[in-house]
Design a protein around this motif. Sequence first.
Motif, PDB file in Angstrom:
ATOM      1  N   GLU A 129       0.845  -1.180   0.000  1.00  0.00           N
ATOM      2  CA  GLU A 129       0.000   0.000   0.000  1.00  0.00           C
ATOM      3  C   GLU A 129       0.887   1.239   0.000  1.00  0.00           C
ATOM      4  OE1 GLU A 129      -2.384  -0.241   3.544  1.00  0.00           O
ATOM      5  OE2 GLU A 129      -0.834   0.679   4.771  1.00  0.00           O
ATOM      6  N   LEU A 130       0.320   2.312  -0.492  1.00  0.00           N
ATOM      7  CA  LEU A 130       1.008   3.591  -0.540  1.00  0.00           C
ATOM      8  C   LEU A 130       0.094   4.607   0.136  1.00  0.00           C
ATOM      9  CD1 LEU A 130       3.383   5.312  -1.674  1.00  0.00           C
ATOM     10  CD2 LEU A 130       2.003   5.609  -3.735  1.00  0.00           C
ATOM     11  N   ILE A 131       0.627   5.285   1.142  1.00  0.00           N
ATOM     12  CA  ILE A 131      -0.108   6.339   1.837  1.00  0.00           C
ATOM     13  C   ILE A 131       0.523   7.661   1.406  1.00  0.00           C
ATOM     14  CG2 ILE A 131      -0.795   7.290   4.072  1.00  0.00           C
ATOM     15  CD1 ILE A 131      -1.832   4.410   3.580  1.00  0.00           C
ATOM     16  N   LEU A 132      -0.304   8.586   0.898  1.00  0.00           N
ATOM     17  CA  LEU A 132       0.240   9.860   0.455  1.00  0.00           C
ATOM     18  C   LEU A 132      -0.809  10.953   0.467  1.00  0.00           C
ATOM     19  CD1 LEU A 132       0.557  10.191  -3.377  1.00  0.00           C
ATOM     20  CD2 LEU A 132      -0.616   8.280  -2.351  1.00  0.00           C
ATOM     21  N   ASP A 133      -0.318  12.184   0.532  1.00  0.00           N
ATOM     22  CA  ASP A 133      -1.153  13.355   0.331  1.00  0.00           C
ATOM     23  C   ASP A 133      -0.424  14.251  -0.663  1.00  0.00           C
ATOM     24  OD1 ASP A 133       0.865  14.816   1.660  1.00  0.00           O
ATOM     25  OD2 ASP A 133      -0.492  15.763   3.055  1.00  0.00           O
ATOM     26  N   VAL A 134      -1.080  15.301  -1.109  1.00  0.00           N
ATOM     27  CA  VAL A 134      -0.425  16.278  -1.983  1.00  0.00           C
ATOM     28  C   VAL A 134      -1.028  17.644  -1.714  1.00  0.00           C
ATOM     29  CG1 VAL A 134      -1.963  15.851  -3.946  1.00  0.00           C
ATOM     30  CG2 VAL A 134       0.284  16.842  -4.349  1.00  0.00           C
ATOM     31  N   GLU A 135      -0.160  18.648  -1.655  1.00  0.00           N
ATOM     32  CA  GLU A 135      -0.587  20.026  -1.441  1.00  0.00           C
ATOM     33  C   GLU A 135      -0.054  20.894  -2.567  1.00  0.00           C
ATOM     34  OE1 GLU A 135      -0.256  23.646   1.829  1.00  0.00           O
ATOM     35  OE2 GLU A 135       0.534  21.668   2.330  1.00  0.00           O
ATOM     36  N   ASN A 136      -0.909  21.742  -3.100  1.00  0.00           N
ATOM     37  CA  ASN A 136      -0.509  22.675  -4.154  1.00  0.00           C
ATOM     38  C   ASN A 136       0.255  23.828  -3.505  1.00  0.00           C
ATOM     39  OD1 ASN A 136      -0.234  24.515  -6.206  1.00  0.00           O
ATOM     40  ND2 ASN A 136      -2.401  24.639  -6.700  1.00  0.00           N
ATOM     41  N   THR A 137       1.534  23.940  -3.822  1.00  0.00           N
ATOM     42  CA  THR A 137       2.357  25.027  -3.286  1.00  0.00           C
ATOM     43  C   THR A 137       2.627  26.102  -4.330  1.00  0.00           C
ATOM     44  OG1 THR A 137       4.384  23.805  -3.767  1.00  0.00           O
ATOM     45  CG2 THR A 137       3.447  23.563  -1.544  1.00  0.00           C
ATOM     46  N   GLY A 138       2.077  25.922  -5.513  1.00  0.00           N
ATOM     47  CA  GLY A 138       2.228  26.930  -6.560  1.00  0.00           C
ATOM     48  C   GLY A 138       1.151  27.989  -6.452  1.00  0.00           C
ATOM     49  N   LEU A 139       1.226  28.976  -7.327  1.00  0.00           N
ATOM     50  CA  LEU A 139       0.264  30.077  -7.303  1.00  0.00           C
ATOM     51  C   LEU A 139      -0.994  29.789  -8.107  1.00  0.00           C
ATOM     52  CD1 LEU A 139       2.729  33.084  -7.627  1.00  0.00           C
ATOM     53  CD2 LEU A 139       1.660  32.152  -5.556  1.00  0.00           C
ATOM     54  N   GLY A 140      -0.894  28.909  -9.092  1.00  0.00           N
ATOM     55  CA  GLY A 140      -2.034  28.585  -9.944  1.00  0.00           C
ATOM     56  C   GLY A 140      -2.702  27.294  -9.529  1.00  0.00           C
ATOM     57  N   ILE A 141      -3.619  26.843 -10.363  1.00  0.00           N
ATOM     58  CA  ILE A 141      -4.317  25.578 -10.123  1.00  0.00           C
ATOM     59  C   ILE A 141      -3.406  24.413 -10.525  1.00  0.00           C
ATOM     60  CG2 ILE A 141      -6.225  24.138 -10.950  1.00  0.00           C
ATOM     61  CD1 ILE A 141      -7.965  26.609 -10.933  1.00  0.00           C
ATOM     62  N   LEU A 142      -3.392  23.373  -9.702  1.00  0.00           N
ATOM     63  CA  LEU A 142      -2.650  22.144  -9.976  1.00  0.00           C
ATOM     64  C   LEU A 142      -3.685  21.059 -10.257  1.00  0.00           C
ATOM     65  CD1 LEU A 142       0.109  20.757 -10.081  1.00  0.00           C
ATOM     66  CD2 LEU A 142      -0.091  20.359  -7.613  1.00  0.00           C
ATOM     67  N   LYS A 143      -3.635  20.494 -11.464  1.00  0.00           N
ATOM     68  CA  LYS A 143      -4.667  19.553 -11.884  1.00  0.00           C
ATOM     69  C   LYS A 143      -4.032  18.270 -12.407  1.00  0.00           C
ATOM     70  CE  LYS A 143      -8.802  19.289 -14.809  1.00  0.00           C
ATOM     71  NZ  LYS A 143      -9.803  19.039 -13.793  1.00  0.00           N
ATOM     72  N   PHE A 144      -4.603  17.121 -11.968  1.00  0.00           N
ATOM     73  CA  PHE A 144      -4.181  15.799 -12.416  1.00  0.00           C
ATOM     74  C   PHE A 144      -5.407  14.990 -12.810  1.00  0.00           C
ATOM     75  CE2 PHE A 144      -1.295  16.997  -8.950  1.00  0.00           C
ATOM     76  CZ  PHE A 144      -0.059  16.903  -9.570  1.00  0.00           C
ATOM     77  N   ILE A 145      -5.208  14.082 -13.734  1.00  0.00           N
ATOM     78  CA  ILE A 145      -6.167  13.027 -14.025  1.00  0.00           C
ATOM     79  C   ILE A 145      -5.490  11.723 -13.595  1.00  0.00           C
ATOM     80  CG2 ILE A 145      -7.420  11.745 -15.796  1.00  0.00           C
ATOM     81  CD1 ILE A 145      -8.581  14.514 -15.280  1.00  0.00           C
ATOM     82  N   VAL A 146      -6.178  10.936 -12.768  1.00  0.00           N
ATOM     83  CA  VAL A 146      -5.612   9.703 -12.224  1.00  0.00           C
ATOM     84  C   VAL A 146      -6.397   8.519 -12.772  1.00  0.00           C
ATOM     85  CG1 VAL A 146      -5.042   8.423 -10.132  1.00  0.00           C
ATOM     86  CG2 VAL A 146      -4.983  10.934 -10.105  1.00  0.00           C
ATOM     87  N   THR A 147      -5.671   7.536 -13.289  1.00  0.00           N
ATOM     88  CA  THR A 147      -6.270   6.290 -13.756  1.00  0.00           C
ATOM     89  C   THR A 147      -5.893   5.200 -12.760  1.00  0.00           C
ATOM     90  OG1 THR A 147      -6.015   6.996 -16.055  1.00  0.00           O
ATOM     91  CG2 THR A 147      -6.449   4.653 -15.678  1.00  0.00           C
ATOM     92  N   GLU A 148      -6.897   4.590 -12.146  1.00  0.00           N
ATOM     93  CA  GLU A 148      -6.699   3.528 -11.168  1.00  0.00           C
ATOM     94  C   GLU A 148      -7.196   2.214 -11.765  1.00  0.00           C
ATOM     95  OE1 GLU A 148      -8.349   2.236  -6.732  1.00  0.00           O
ATOM     96  OE2 GLU A 148      -9.266   3.912  -7.806  1.00  0.00           O
ATOM     97  N   LEU A 149      -6.308   1.226 -11.873  1.00  0.00           N
ATOM     98  CA  LEU A 149      -6.714  -0.086 -12.368  1.00  0.00           C
ATOM     99  C   LEU A 149      -7.352  -0.877 -11.235  1.00  0.00           C
ATOM    100  CD1 LEU A 149      -3.632  -1.054 -14.561  1.00  0.00           C
ATOM    101  CD2 LEU A 149      -5.776   0.039 -15.248  1.00  0.00           C
ATOM    102  N   LYS A 150      -8.429  -1.582 -11.539  1.00  0.00           N
ATOM    103  CA  LYS A 150      -9.172  -2.349 -10.532  1.00  0.00           C
ATOM    104  C   LYS A 150      -8.883  -3.837 -10.684  1.00  0.00           C
ATOM    105  CE  LYS A 150     -13.514  -1.231 -10.248  1.00  0.00           C
ATOM    106  NZ  LYS A 150     -14.890  -0.832 -10.594  1.00  0.00           N
ATOM    107  N   LEU A 151      -7.635  -4.213 -10.683  1.00  0.00           N
ATOM    108  CA  LEU A 151      -7.266  -5.601 -10.910  1.00  0.00           C
ATOM    109  C   LEU A 151      -7.200  -6.398  -9.619  1.00  0.00           C
ATOM    110  CD1 LEU A 151      -4.486  -4.963 -13.567  1.00  0.00           C
ATOM    111  CD2 LEU A 151      -6.893  -5.517 -13.934  1.00  0.00           C
ATOM    112  N   LYS A 152      -7.228  -5.741  -8.480  1.00  0.00           N
ATOM    113  CA  LYS A 152      -7.097  -6.435  -7.192  1.00  0.00           C
ATOM    114  C   LYS A 152      -8.400  -6.421  -6.450  1.00  0.00           C
ATOM    115  CE  LYS A 152      -2.338  -5.114  -6.906  1.00  0.00           C
ATOM    116  NZ  LYS A 152      -1.327  -4.381  -6.273  1.00  0.00           N
TER     117      LYS A 152
END
Length: 127
Positions: free
Chosen positions: A104-127
Amino acid sequence: MNLIELSPEGNFESWEISRLKELRAEEFSKELGQSMLYENDEFRLWDITLKHKERLTFRRVVNDFSYTCITDGFGVIHLGNGKIQFGQFKKGDICSFNMKENEELILDVENTGLGILKFIVTELKLK
């Protein structure tokens, strides 16, 4: 994408008290983003859109996943093992994680830049 280690694995001394309490409470979200865009039997597609200083709280990840940067930006990632990384993200960057069985991976993320930080995440459901 450029990741710089700010604190090594096992070192929690530089963590904010509130973040450390959150980690120790172990009440992690299993959702990899803020909102699900799509889901079928094989994968989920998530959106993460963070405003300046906004933070995605800790997540517990057990499935393989990849994220694509939609905007340029900067962020700080805290990992459950104590490691802290500063990230410089470029639009179009892609990063993939292949999770081992019972990992398992435990993580957070905080935007430290001045603009918007945007991601698209693809999660595989194989498990």
